[in-house]
Write a protein that holds these residues in place. Structure first.
Motif: not given
Length: 429
Positions: A150-163
């Motif tokens: 859960v934590k990693c997939s949500l963090l990854g979504s934010v990183l993916s959108n921003l970068l």
């Protein structure tokens, strides 16, 4: 067509409610519409039965009205792989591919419903279903006690959108518009980055509390204190996101109105009116949500098998691979509008999605876990939180002057590569 047949067609399409004109559409709507195409209804019009004709027209619009329709067979193949025991790795891959067109169709259907409910309710629908894939994956992972996923997939979504999404969009948009000044309204970017910083603060406090307790600076039990702090912070985050929605949909709507998009003569769909009836859109929204939930459950249940087979950590798959697939549709839309020098739409897609994940989906997951009795907190560990901090910092500096060029996008993309490489070499399961 006579009047009785027309009436039957109208009833079969479920147009009981009168559609409204929405005026300007959101950046997410415009991004998704860039992947839609006009359907050829010549064959459907030849069907003699009006009710059947209406059903086939709706079916064609839902399944074939997108450039991603070629990926729909992956949905059926994933279900087949589950019941024919093709192997968990195949099931994982097919489910990820099948989620791509489903995510785009969910955006399309919520927009269709918004034509009947008005812009405010439509905006709330977009806020709810804008990242429904991430929400459903998080809920299934929580039900199985997979808090790391859960934590990693949500963090990854934010990183993916921003970068990744923003970076590649600015890069390709800059290459395509070398001789053109690329400007955007930085007011919207300022609002989004402010919310992202608040979300970062709420995620950093439990981490700093843990290190303060372990250093002996405070004589409290971190397990209880960290969980209580995370749940209180999650409530604050949802309150802040609610205020943001009111700000966006009511008091300062003009800040979030996307740029007008000219018709460039291709077969993209420019929807100023509903193409589905209200009841039809609601039924198809329920069907697509169920299919998304089914494939999400497959992804969550097979992620460890894929990790073992590919010799990649669950963290890498959750932070890098799953978000790349989950954001594929809006990523493509953001790049397309960057090519057209419509950077306000590109920023609305990338920053809007990152803000929604950080300020709504993450705290919602903590609160749902609280209700389920799962001890999920906002402590994302040092490496993950540090990556998020640097991503937000880099994005904020990139967007501070209201103009863009390809080098800014290239630097954001390189940041994503470095973060991805870090989690690639990390073999923690």
């Amino acid at each position: 067509m006579d009047s009785s047949a027309a009436a039957l067609l109208e009833a079969g399409d479920g147009r009981a409610k009168e559609p409204r004109h929405l005026g300007r559409r959101t950046a997410h709507n415009l991004s998704s519409s860039s992947l839609r195409k006009k359907s050829d209804t010549s064959l459907v019009r030849k069907v003699p039965c009006a009710a059947l004709r209406a059903f086939l027209s709706t079916l064609q619009e839902v399944l074939l009205g997108t450039r991603l329709f070629v990926l729909f067979p992956a949905v059926a193949l994933a279900v087949l792989a589950r019941y024919m025991q093709f192997g968990q790795v195949w099931l994982f891959v097919l489910s990820l591919i099948g989620l791509i067109p489903l995510a785009e169709r969910l955006s399309f259907l919520t927009e269709q419903i918004a034509f009947y409910t008005g812009p405010t309710v439509g905006g709330l629908l977009n806020a709810t279903f804008g990242n429904v894939t991430e929400v459903i994956i998080a809920l299934f992972a929580l039900s199985k006690g997979k808090i790391t996923v859960v934590k990693c997939s949500l963090l990854g979504s934010v990183l993916s959108n921003l970068l990744l999404v923003l970076g590649t969009s600015l890069f390709f948009g800059g290459i395509a518009n070398l001789g053109t000044e690329q400007l955007y309204d930085k007011k919207q970017a300022d609002v989004s980055t402010g919310l992202l910083i608040l979300g970062l603060l709420c995620q950093s406090m439990p981490l700093m509390l843990r290190y303060a307790v372990s250093a002996g600076e405070h004589s409290v039990s971190y397990g209880d204190a960290g969980l209580v702090l995370s749940r209180a912070s999650s409530i604050v985050m949802i309150l802040a996101y609610s205020a943001y929605l009111y700000f966006q949909l009511k008091t300062h709507r003009q800040l979030f109105e996307p740029q007008e998009v000219e018709d460039d003569g291709d077969d993209l769909v420019s929807e100023d009116e509903a193409v589905l009836g209200f009841s039809s859109a609601m039924i198809w929204l329920a069907v697509m949500t169920v299919m998304t939930a089914l494939l999400s459950e497959y992804v969550v249940s097979t992620i460890e098998a894929a990790s073992a087979s590919w010799e990649l950590s669950v963290s890498f798959i959750s932070i890098i691979l799953i978000p790349i697939v989950g954001n594929a549709a809006e990523h493509a839309g953001a790049v397309i509008f960057a090519f057209k020098n419509k950077l306000d739409i590109t920023l609305g897609v990338s920053l809007g999605s990152a803000t929604q994940i950080s300020m709504f989906v993450v705290p919602l997951s903590v609160i749902v876990a609280w209700i389920m009795g799962v001890p999920m907190d906002l402590d994302f560990n040092l490496l993950e939180t540090g990556s998020l901090f640097l991503a937000i910092l880099m994005t904020s500096f990139t967007l501070q002057d209201g103009s863009s060029h390809y080098l800014k996008g290239f630097l954001l993309f390189l940041c994503y590569i470095v973060i991805g490489a870090c989690f690639f070499v990390l073999k923690r399961h």
